[in-house]
Design a protein around this motif. Structure first.
Motif, PDB file in Angstrom:
ATOM      1  N   VAL A  79       3.631  -2.607   9.739  1.00 25.32           N
ATOM      2  CA  VAL A  79       4.413  -1.692   9.371  1.00 25.32           C
ATOM      3  C   VAL A  79       4.076  -0.304   8.835  1.00 25.32           C
ATOM      4  O   VAL A  79       2.895  -0.205   8.411  1.00 25.32           O
ATOM      5  N   ASP A  80       4.483   0.832   9.254  1.00 25.95           N
ATOM      6  CA  ASP A  80       4.087   1.955   9.167  1.00 25.95           C
ATOM      7  C   ASP A  80       5.235   2.897   8.239  1.00 25.95           C
ATOM      8  O   ASP A  80       6.238   3.047   8.766  1.00 25.95           O
ATOM      9  N   VAL A  81       4.853   3.506   6.984  1.00 27.96           N
ATOM     10  CA  VAL A  81       5.689   4.243   6.240  1.00 27.96           C
ATOM     11  C   VAL A  81       5.337   5.575   6.140  1.00 27.96           C
ATOM     12  O   VAL A  81       4.086   5.939   5.850  1.00 27.96           O
ATOM     13  N   GLN A  82       6.231   6.398   6.512  1.00 30.08           N
ATOM     14  CA  GLN A  82       5.862   7.852   6.289  1.00 30.08           C
ATOM     15  C   GLN A  82       6.945   8.410   5.579  1.00 30.08           C
ATOM     16  O   GLN A  82       8.233   8.041   5.447  1.00 30.08           O
ATOM     17  N   VAL A  83       6.632   9.327   4.545  1.00 29.55           N
ATOM     18  CA  VAL A  83       7.397   9.944   3.587  1.00 29.55           C
ATOM     19  C   VAL A  83       7.786  11.254   3.753  1.00 29.55           C
ATOM     20  O   VAL A  83       6.635  12.157   4.141  1.00 29.55           O
ATOM     21  N   HIS A  84       8.873  11.826   4.232  1.00 26.88           N
ATOM     22  CA  HIS A  84       9.309  12.976   4.554  1.00 26.88           C
ATOM     23  C   HIS A  84      10.130  13.891   3.464  1.00 26.88           C
ATOM     24  O   HIS A  84      11.271  13.364   3.248  1.00 26.88           O
ATOM     25  N   PRO A  85       9.439  15.085   3.080  1.00 31.48           N
ATOM     26  CA  PRO A  85      10.433  15.662   1.975  1.00 31.48           C
ATOM     27  C   PRO A  85      11.325  16.438   2.783  1.00 31.48           C
ATOM     28  O   PRO A  85      11.277  16.988   3.572  1.00 31.48           O
ATOM     29  N   VAL A  86      12.675  16.564   1.883  1.00 33.74           N
ATOM     30  CA  VAL A  86      13.682  17.272   2.459  1.00 33.74           C
ATOM     31  C   VAL A  86      14.234  18.313   0.992  1.00 33.74           C
ATOM     32  O   VAL A  86      15.085  17.485   0.398  1.00 33.74           O
TER      33      VAL A  86
END
Length: 99
Positions: A43-50
């Motif tokens: 599992v790879d989790v990326q957090v993207h700010p919006v």
């Protein structure tokens, strides 16, 4: 008619739980999103700010999905995007033993 549909869905849920019990030992992680529950080995989790919010992009490999309506629950790879909280847990072998 309604009772027939409920009985059918209850049987699907029971079959799904039995399948889960049979396959859980094959996986390393549990991933929960607001819509699905997955077992996977990577599992790879990326957090993207919006703006003031964030969204999460998850990439799962060698996965199994808890979904009674899928004909095949095993997935080679899947990309999931969500604005809701997620939960990723690494399974320990002691947790995998169901009573």
């Amino acid at each position: 008619m309604n009772a027939d549909i409920e009985g059918y869905e209850n049987n699907l849920e029971l079959d799904l739980f039995r399948e889960y019990r049979d396959v859980v030992n094959l996986f390393k992680y549990v991933v929960e999103t607001e819509r699905r529950f997955y077992l996977c080995n990577q599992v790879d989790v990326q957090v993207h700010p919006v703006g003031n919010d964030v969204f999460f992009e998850l990439r799962l490999s060698d996965a199994w999905v808890w979904d009674i309506y899928r004909s095949s629950r095993f997935i080679k790879s899947v990309r999931v995007m969500t604005f809701k909280d997620i939960n990723v847990e690494e399974l320990s072998k002691s947790e995998l033993d169901l009573p």
